[in-house]
Write a protein that holds these residues in place. Structure first.
Motif, mmCIF file in Angstrom:
data_model
loop_
_atom_site.group_PDB
_atom_site.id
_atom_site.type_symbol
_atom_site.label_atom_id
_atom_site.label_comp_id
_atom_site.label_asym_id
_atom_site.label_seq_id
_atom_site.Cartn_x
_atom_site.Cartn_y
_atom_site.Cartn_z
ATOM 1 N N SER A 33 0.825 -1.207 0.000
ATOM 2 C CA SER A 33 0.000 0.000 0.000
ATOM 3 C C SER A 33 0.862 1.261 0.000
ATOM 4 O O SER A 33 0.625 2.200 -0.770
ATOM 5 C CB SER A 33 -0.933 0.007 1.220
ATOM 6 N N ALA A 34 1.870 1.269 0.874
ATOM 7 C CA ALA A 34 2.765 2.436 0.952
ATOM 8 C C ALA A 34 3.514 2.636 -0.360
ATOM 9 O O ALA A 34 3.661 3.768 -0.833
ATOM 10 C CB ALA A 34 3.761 2.251 2.103
ATOM 11 N N TYR A 37 1.164 4.211 -2.877
ATOM 12 C CA TYR A 37 0.947 5.634 -2.601
ATOM 13 C C TYR A 37 2.146 6.469 -3.069
ATOM 14 O O TYR A 37 1.984 7.509 -3.702
ATOM 15 C CB TYR A 37 0.727 5.870 -1.109
ATOM 16 N N SER A 53 9.201 1.227 1.951
ATOM 17 C CA SER A 53 8.053 0.375 1.641
ATOM 18 C C SER A 53 8.516 -0.985 1.134
ATOM 19 O O SER A 53 7.913 -2.016 1.445
ATOM 20 C CB SER A 53 7.142 1.056 0.608
ATOM 21 N N TYR A 197 0.187 14.915 2.992
ATOM 22 C CA TYR A 197 -0.120 13.577 2.467
ATOM 23 C C TYR A 197 1.074 12.646 2.645
ATOM 24 O O TYR A 197 0.936 11.509 3.116
ATOM 25 C CB TYR A 197 -0.488 13.705 0.991
ATOM 26 N N HIS A 201 1.573 9.216 5.313
ATOM 27 C CA HIS A 201 1.947 7.846 4.948
ATOM 28 C C HIS A 201 3.275 7.442 5.574
ATOM 29 O O HIS A 201 3.492 6.257 5.863
ATOM 30 C CB HIS A 201 1.977 7.695 3.435
ATOM 31 N N THR A 204 2.351 6.297 8.885
ATOM 32 C CA THR A 204 1.799 4.939 8.842
ATOM 33 C C THR A 204 2.915 3.903 8.891
ATOM 34 O O THR A 204 2.847 2.926 9.638
ATOM 35 C CB THR A 204 0.968 4.740 7.557
#
Length: 237
Positions: A33-34, A37, A53, A197, A201, A204
């Protein structure tokens, strides 16, 4: 059945499921997911974002591999394989801490490198660089921002071309003759909105690294406990 026997019986199954299903699936999912993004805006980002990531994906994949030792060691009650599994879990724990620390460092350096990157790529926007033009337009439309700090940044770069259409919201019924200028452009700059943004992330990644590393300690304790119990049986026999 004694309490120690019950703990031993359930700890081996919990150990395998804990690492194979939870950690393997969760870490790989977050890593993918990272990466997705960050890849959307890779022209604006430092390669370290992609590497972090990738690190999470590698950690998840490795967990699937070392779970083999955990499965065999737990089912066959093999002290050597269980000890190997414990050692590998410690290595995974260290990698998770590295991922967490990298997330923290990237988050705090976001504004510094992003301002420099935006400034450099903005100058390339009108030089027939299709990739840079596409990413800038995507950022401005998606985050409803314009320029680095505001729309006047574009006029400083190129006074004759004006500002990109992506700087302005397209009104219903607008034609190709629509003109975007500093009056009707988005008021906020992309450094702040796009930066938020990226920081979100990075946070996260940081949170996943720290959270899973803490929980991973339970897996290490379970593995060490099981290995010790098996060795104790061998010594008794």
């Amino acid at each position: 059945m004694e309490c120690s026997d019950i703990m031993r019986k359930y700890s081996r199954y919990l150990l395998v499921l804990f690492n194979l299903i939870f950690f393997g699936v969760v870490i790989i999912s977050v890593g993918i997911s990272a990466k997705a993004y960050f890849n959307d805006f890779d022209k604006f980002l430092d390669d370290k974002y992609i590497y972090v990531s990738d690190l999470l994906i590698i950690i998840g994949a490795v967990i699937f591999v070392i779970a083999f030792f955990g499965c065999c060691g737990a089912v066959k009650e093999n002290s050597c394989m269980t000890t190997t599994f414990s050692t590998l879990l410690i290595i995974i724990f260290i990698l998770e801490v590295v991922a967490a620390v990298s997330g923290i460092l990237l988050k705090h350096k976001t504004e510094e490198f992003l301002e420099q990157t935006l400034s450099t790529t903005m100058k390339q926007y009108y030089q027939n660089n299709t990739e840079i033009e596409t990413v800038w337009d995507k950022v401005q439309r998606e985050f409803q921002c314009c320029g680095i700090f505001n729309s006047t940044d574009w006029t400083k770069v190129n006074k004759t071309e004006g500002i990109p259409l992506s700087c302005c919201p397209m009104l219903p019924g607008a034609t190709n003759e629509f003109t975007c200028n500093t009056t009707n452009a988005y008021k906020e700059g992309c450094l702040e909105k796009f930066g938020d943004y990226i920081r979100a992330h990075a946070t996260t990644v940081e949170g996943v690294g720290i959270g899973l590393a803490i929980i991973q300690l339970l897996g290490i304790i379970l593995a060490c406990y099981l290995a010790k119990a098996i060795r104790s049986d061998y010594e008794t026999v």
